[in-house]
Design a protein around this motif. Structure first.
Motif, PDB file in Angstrom:
ATOM      1  N   PHE A 230       0.857  -1.191   0.000  1.00  0.00           N
ATOM      2  CA  PHE A 230       0.000   0.000   0.000  1.00  0.00           C
ATOM      3  C   PHE A 230       0.889   1.236   0.000  1.00  0.00           C
ATOM      4  CE2 PHE A 230      -2.681  -3.326   1.566  1.00  0.00           C
ATOM      5  CZ  PHE A 230      -3.961  -3.007   1.125  1.00  0.00           C
ATOM      6  N   ALA A 231       0.588   2.164  -0.923  1.00  0.00           N
ATOM      7  CA  ALA A 231       1.369   3.397  -1.004  1.00  0.00           C
ATOM      8  C   ALA A 231       1.089   4.322   0.164  1.00  0.00           C
ATOM      9  CB  ALA A 231       1.069   4.115  -2.325  1.00  0.00           C
ATOM     10  N   ASP A 232      -0.067   4.164   0.815  1.00  0.00           N
ATOM     11  CA  ASP A 232      -0.435   4.976   1.972  1.00  0.00           C
ATOM     12  C   ASP A 232      -0.750   4.039   3.130  1.00  0.00           C
ATOM     13  OD1 ASP A 232      -1.481   6.731   3.874  1.00  0.00           O
ATOM     14  OD2 ASP A 232      -2.486   7.965   2.381  1.00  0.00           O
ATOM     15  N   LEU A 233      -0.030   4.200   4.230  1.00  0.00           N
ATOM     16  CA  LEU A 233      -0.231   3.327   5.379  1.00  0.00           C
ATOM     17  C   LEU A 233      -1.632   3.454   5.956  1.00  0.00           C
ATOM     18  CD1 LEU A 233       3.197   3.853   7.207  1.00  0.00           C
ATOM     19  CD2 LEU A 233       2.498   1.920   5.785  1.00  0.00           C
ATOM     20  N   CYS A 234      -2.295   4.564   5.704  1.00  0.00           N
ATOM     21  CA  CYS A 234      -3.663   4.746   6.211  1.00  0.00           C
ATOM     22  C   CYS A 234      -4.651   3.803   5.526  1.00  0.00           C
ATOM     23  CB  CYS A 234      -4.108   6.190   6.020  1.00  0.00           C
ATOM     24  SG  CYS A 234      -3.153   7.397   6.971  1.00  0.00           S
ATOM     25  N   ASN A 235      -4.261   3.220   4.399  1.00  0.00           N
ATOM     26  CA  ASN A 235      -5.153   2.316   3.673  1.00  0.00           C
ATOM     27  C   ASN A 235      -4.952   0.854   4.047  1.00  0.00           C
ATOM     28  OD1 ASN A 235      -6.271   4.473   2.235  1.00  0.00           O
ATOM     29  ND2 ASN A 235      -4.723   4.342   0.626  1.00  0.00           N
ATOM     30  N   LEU A 236      -4.067   0.587   4.997  1.00  0.00           N
ATOM     31  CA  LEU A 236      -3.857  -0.801   5.403  1.00  0.00           C
ATOM     32  C   LEU A 236      -5.143  -1.376   5.986  1.00  0.00           C
ATOM     33  CD1 LEU A 236      -0.342  -0.625   7.117  1.00  0.00           C
ATOM     34  CD2 LEU A 236      -0.926  -1.849   5.025  1.00  0.00           C
ATOM     35  N   PRO A 237      -5.560  -2.567   5.572  1.00  0.00           N
ATOM     36  CA  PRO A 237      -6.793  -3.148   6.121  1.00  0.00           C
ATOM     37  C   PRO A 237      -6.670  -3.467   7.605  1.00  0.00           C
ATOM     38  CG  PRO A 237      -5.660  -4.737   4.717  1.00  0.00           C
ATOM     39  CD  PRO A 237      -4.955  -3.434   4.545  1.00  0.00           C
ATOM     40  N   VAL A 238      -5.472  -3.839   8.054  1.00  0.00           N
ATOM     41  CA  VAL A 238      -5.210  -4.088   9.477  1.00  0.00           C
ATOM     42  C   VAL A 238      -4.050  -3.193   9.884  1.00  0.00           C
ATOM     43  CG1 VAL A 238      -4.526  -5.779  11.203  1.00  0.00           C
ATOM     44  CG2 VAL A 238      -6.000  -6.476   9.308  1.00  0.00           C
ATOM     45  N   LEU A 239      -4.297  -2.281  10.802  1.00  0.00           N
ATOM     46  CA  LEU A 239      -3.289  -1.302  11.189  1.00  0.00           C
ATOM     47  C   LEU A 239      -2.632  -1.749  12.486  1.00  0.00           C
ATOM     48  CD1 LEU A 239      -2.052   1.348  10.252  1.00  0.00           C
ATOM     49  CD2 LEU A 239      -3.700   2.560  11.681  1.00  0.00           C
ATOM     50  N   SER A 240      -1.399  -2.226  12.385  1.00  0.00           N
ATOM     51  CA  SER A 240      -0.627  -2.641  13.549  1.00  0.00           C
ATOM     52  C   SER A 240       0.842  -2.417  13.239  1.00  0.00           C
ATOM     53  CB  SER A 240      -0.887  -4.112  13.883  1.00  0.00           C
ATOM     54  OG  SER A 240      -0.421  -4.953  12.827  1.00  0.00           O
ATOM     55  N   GLU A 241       1.674  -2.561  14.250  1.00  0.00           N
ATOM     56  CA  GLU A 241       3.112  -2.360  14.028  1.00  0.00           C
ATOM     57  C   GLU A 241       3.649  -3.370  13.017  1.00  0.00           C
ATOM     58  OE1 GLU A 241       7.320  -2.310  16.574  1.00  0.00           O
ATOM     59  OE2 GLU A 241       5.379  -2.314  17.595  1.00  0.00           O
ATOM     60  N   ASP A 242       3.210  -4.620  13.119  1.00  0.00           N
ATOM     61  CA  ASP A 242       3.673  -5.649  12.192  1.00  0.00           C
ATOM     62  C   ASP A 242       3.249  -5.358  10.753  1.00  0.00           C
ATOM     63  OD1 ASP A 242       4.917  -7.043  14.193  1.00  0.00           O
ATOM     64  OD2 ASP A 242       3.257  -8.425  14.532  1.00  0.00           O
ATOM     65  N   SER A 243       1.980  -4.960  10.570  1.00  0.00           N
ATOM     66  CA  SER A 243       1.498  -4.703   9.214  1.00  0.00           C
ATOM     67  C   SER A 243       2.198  -3.493   8.602  1.00  0.00           C
ATOM     68  CB  SER A 243      -0.016  -4.494   9.217  1.00  0.00           C
ATOM     69  OG  SER A 243      -0.370  -3.337   9.956  1.00  0.00           O
ATOM     70  N   ILE A 244       2.497  -2.479   9.418  1.00  0.00           N
ATOM     71  CA  ILE A 244       3.201  -1.292   8.914  1.00  0.00           C
ATOM     72  C   ILE A 244       4.613  -1.668   8.480  1.00  0.00           C
ATOM     73  CG2 ILE A 244       4.190   0.927   9.590  1.00  0.00           C
ATOM     74  CD1 ILE A 244       1.733   1.363  11.353  1.00  0.00           C
ATOM     75  N   LEU A 245       5.332  -2.407   9.324  1.00  0.00           N
ATOM     76  CA  LEU A 245       6.707  -2.785   8.994  1.00  0.00           C
ATOM     77  C   LEU A 245       6.751  -3.736   7.800  1.00  0.00           C
ATOM     78  CD1 LEU A 245       8.208  -3.253  12.581  1.00  0.00           C
ATOM     79  CD2 LEU A 245       8.493  -1.319  11.035  1.00  0.00           C
ATOM     80  N   ASN A 246       5.804  -4.662   7.724  1.00  0.00           N
ATOM     81  CA  ASN A 246       5.767  -5.584   6.582  1.00  0.00           C
ATOM     82  C   ASN A 246       5.504  -4.839   5.282  1.00  0.00           C
ATOM     83  OD1 ASN A 246       6.277  -7.898   8.081  1.00  0.00           O
ATOM     84  ND2 ASN A 246       4.106  -8.283   8.490  1.00  0.00           N
ATOM     85  N   ASN A 247       4.615  -3.848   5.335  1.00  0.00           N
ATOM     86  CA  ASN A 247       4.317  -3.068   4.133  1.00  0.00           C
ATOM     87  C   ASN A 247       5.535  -2.261   3.695  1.00  0.00           C
ATOM     88  OD1 ASN A 247       2.133  -2.035   2.230  1.00  0.00           O
ATOM     89  ND2 ASN A 247       2.842  -0.115   3.111  1.00  0.00           N
ATOM     90  N   LEU A 248       6.219  -1.627   4.661  1.00  0.00           N
ATOM     91  CA  LEU A 248       7.421  -0.859   4.324  1.00  0.00           C
ATOM     92  C   LEU A 248       8.515  -1.776   3.765  1.00  0.00           C
ATOM     93  CD1 LEU A 248       7.623   1.535   7.415  1.00  0.00           C
ATOM     94  CD2 LEU A 248       6.874   2.108   5.105  1.00  0.00           C
ATOM     95  N   ARG A 249       8.649  -2.977   4.338  1.00  0.00           N
ATOM     96  CA  ARG A 249       9.668  -3.918   3.867  1.00  0.00           C
ATOM     97  C   ARG A 249       9.349  -4.388   2.438  1.00  0.00           C
ATOM     98  NH1 ARG A 249       8.767  -7.489   7.301  1.00  0.00           N
ATOM     99  NH2 ARG A 249      10.201  -6.756   8.905  1.00  0.00           N
ATOM    100  N   THR A 250       8.085  -4.707   2.186  1.00  0.00           N
ATOM    101  CA  THR A 250       7.699  -5.157   0.845  1.00  0.00           C
ATOM    102  C   THR A 250       7.989  -4.088  -0.198  1.00  0.00           C
ATOM    103  OG1 THR A 250       5.957  -6.566   1.778  1.00  0.00           O
ATOM    104  CG2 THR A 250       5.776  -5.995  -0.558  1.00  0.00           C
ATOM    105  N   ARG A 251       7.654  -2.843   0.116  1.00  0.00           N
ATOM    106  CA  ARG A 251       7.894  -1.754  -0.828  1.00  0.00           C
ATOM    107  C   ARG A 251       9.398  -1.513  -1.009  1.00  0.00           C
ATOM    108  NH1 ARG A 251       4.045   1.456  -2.451  1.00  0.00           N
ATOM    109  NH2 ARG A 251       5.391   3.299  -2.493  1.00  0.00           N
ATOM    110  N   PHE A 252      10.153  -1.632   0.077  1.00  0.00           N
ATOM    111  CA  PHE A 252      11.600  -1.399  -0.013  1.00  0.00           C
ATOM    112  C   PHE A 252      12.247  -2.418  -0.942  1.00  0.00           C
ATOM    113  CE2 PHE A 252      15.970  -1.990   1.490  1.00  0.00           C
ATOM    114  CZ  PHE A 252      16.441  -0.687   1.414  1.00  0.00           C
ATOM    115  N   TYR A 253      11.826  -3.689  -0.854  1.00  0.00           N
ATOM    116  CA  TYR A 253      12.380  -4.713  -1.729  1.00  0.00           C
ATOM    117  C   TYR A 253      12.023  -4.461  -3.190  1.00  0.00           C
ATOM    118  CZ  TYR A 253      13.672  -7.472   2.369  1.00  0.00           C
ATOM    119  OH  TYR A 253      14.244  -7.904   3.527  1.00  0.00           O
ATOM    120  N   LYS A 254      10.963  -3.702  -3.432  1.00  0.00           N
ATOM    121  CA  LYS A 254      10.592  -3.336  -4.800  1.00  0.00           C
ATOM    122  C   LYS A 254      11.226  -2.009  -5.221  1.00  0.00           C
ATOM    123  CE  LYS A 254       6.055  -5.594  -4.634  1.00  0.00           C
ATOM    124  NZ  LYS A 254       4.586  -5.372  -4.757  1.00  0.00           N
ATOM    125  N   LYS A 255      12.181  -1.537  -4.422  1.00  0.00           N
ATOM    126  CA  LYS A 255      12.871  -0.255  -4.652  1.00  0.00           C
ATOM    127  C   LYS A 255      11.905   0.926  -4.579  1.00  0.00           C
ATOM    128  CE  LYS A 255      16.623  -2.263  -7.366  1.00  0.00           C
ATOM    129  NZ  LYS A 255      17.411  -2.201  -8.624  1.00  0.00           N
TER     130      LYS A 255
END
Length: 347
Positions: free
Chosen positions: A162-187
């Motif tokens: 998700f390009a915006d963390l506010c759109n995460l279906p489940v908002l938690s520390e784990d989901s935020i870090l996982n989303n940032l990690r996934t995007r980082f691996y995609k540069k």
């Protein structure tokens, strides 16, 4: 009496005769039908029919349903209101009134509420830590259910990032870090959190800062394109021109997170947006002052060989036409009161 007639009787409070199925003329003594479907480890397809008064609480309904179904009284149970049309499954509190919920349902579902109508109650087991014990939900079924709700517009389409963390279906520390990690691996090193831009230092140069990107993000609303630091600069620049009010961009982060480099990218974009010949000269002057200041106030840390030991306030001045006029760089030392000792591997 048909479902339609029964619902009309409930709504209009007509009490003539005994055709109300045991209902009294006194609204407080009237009995309402609740159909409860168990979703338990000991699966039972039996629907529990209870007749309760309007002021019956969730706790009393659960006790009556457990007794009627012959359930273990030592276990904990919860009552959930299901509205399939909205994709809702709402756990009722012990003091809630289930009948009051029923009276808010569509008329056809008030007298009798089979699961086919999409409005019903579920009896579920609760763990001792308060969480719900879900059973008989195989992964394939859950995946199909999510796809069905997404197709009907009740859930957003599935995404792997998700390009915006506010759109995460489940908002938690784990989901935020996982989303940032996934995007980082995609540069994709930039991610929004509303109007805040989260940047992860890639520790290498990425070809996303040339003039083509400045032009691409110009005059675009925040969030319309992929997150980028140029989008922040563009929004601030045109808000200043439109509102005639000073704008401020705050850059914060721990040592080595890329604050100094982000500042350079912002100044590059802000001076390029002026679209005048003076921009490049002013940009070189502003950015050229950085290394001179850092030579007097930088240090080595465990994470950064060139860590700034001071804060910088950079004020970029514009003419009314939007042309860069100049800049003022102010530094304020933080280490005089903050630094008390030197840690290992630091200088």
């Amino acid at each position: 009496m048909s479902v339609r007639d029964g619902a009309a009787t409930m709504a209009t409070n007509a009490g003539g005769g005994g055709g109300g199925g045991g209902w009294s003329n006194d609204p407080d003594d009237r009995m309402y039908l609740l159909q409860i479907y168990p979703r338990l480890a000991a699966q039972s397809s039996t629907c529990c029919n209870l007749r309760v008064q309007k002021n019956a609480t969730t706790a009393s309904v659960i006790a009556d349903a457990a007794a009627a179904l012959g359930l273990d009284p030592g276990r904990l149970y919860v009552l959930a209101e299901v509205k399939e049309s909205g994709g809702e499954e709402w756990i009722l509190e012990a003091g809630d009134l289930p009948v009051q919920r029923v009276l808010l349902w569509p008329r056809k579902a008030q007298e009798q509420h089979p699961q086919g109508f999409g409005f019903y109650f579920l009896l579920q087991e609760r763990n001792h830590d308060g969480s719900i014990h879900y059973v008989h939900l195989p992964p394939l079924f859950k995946e199909q259910e999510v796809q069905r709700l997404a197709a009907r517009g009740f859930l957003p389409p599935p995404q792997d990032d998700f390009a915006d963390l506010c759109n995460l279906p489940v908002l938690s520390e784990d989901s935020i870090l996982n989303n940032l990690r996934t995007r980082f691996y995609k540069k994709k090193i930039y991610t929004y959190a509303g109007s805040i831009l989260v940047a992860i230092n890639p520790f290498k140069f990425l070809p996303i800062y040339n003039p083509k990107y400045v032009k691409m993000y110009e005059k675009h609303q925040l969030g319309k394109l992929e997150p980028h630091i140029f989008a922040i600069a563009d929004v601030a620049y045109y808000a200043m021109l439109r509102k005639r009010v000073n704008q401020c961009i705050v850059i914060s982060g721990e040592s080595g997170s890329g604050k100094t480099q982000s500042t350079n990218f912002l100044i590059h974009c802000l001076t390029a947006l002026s679209q005048k010949g003076y921009a490049s000269g002013v940009e070189r002057t502003i950015l050229g002052a950085g290394p001179v200041l850092e030579a007097f106030g930088n240090a080595k840390t465990a994470h950064n060989n060139n860590s700034s030991r001071f804060g910088k306030f950079i004020q970029v001045n514009y003419l009314e036409s939007g042309v860069v006029r100049g800049a003022v760089v102010e530094k304020y030392l933080l280490e005089k009161s903050r630094l008390v000792s030197r840690e290992k591997n630091e200088r």
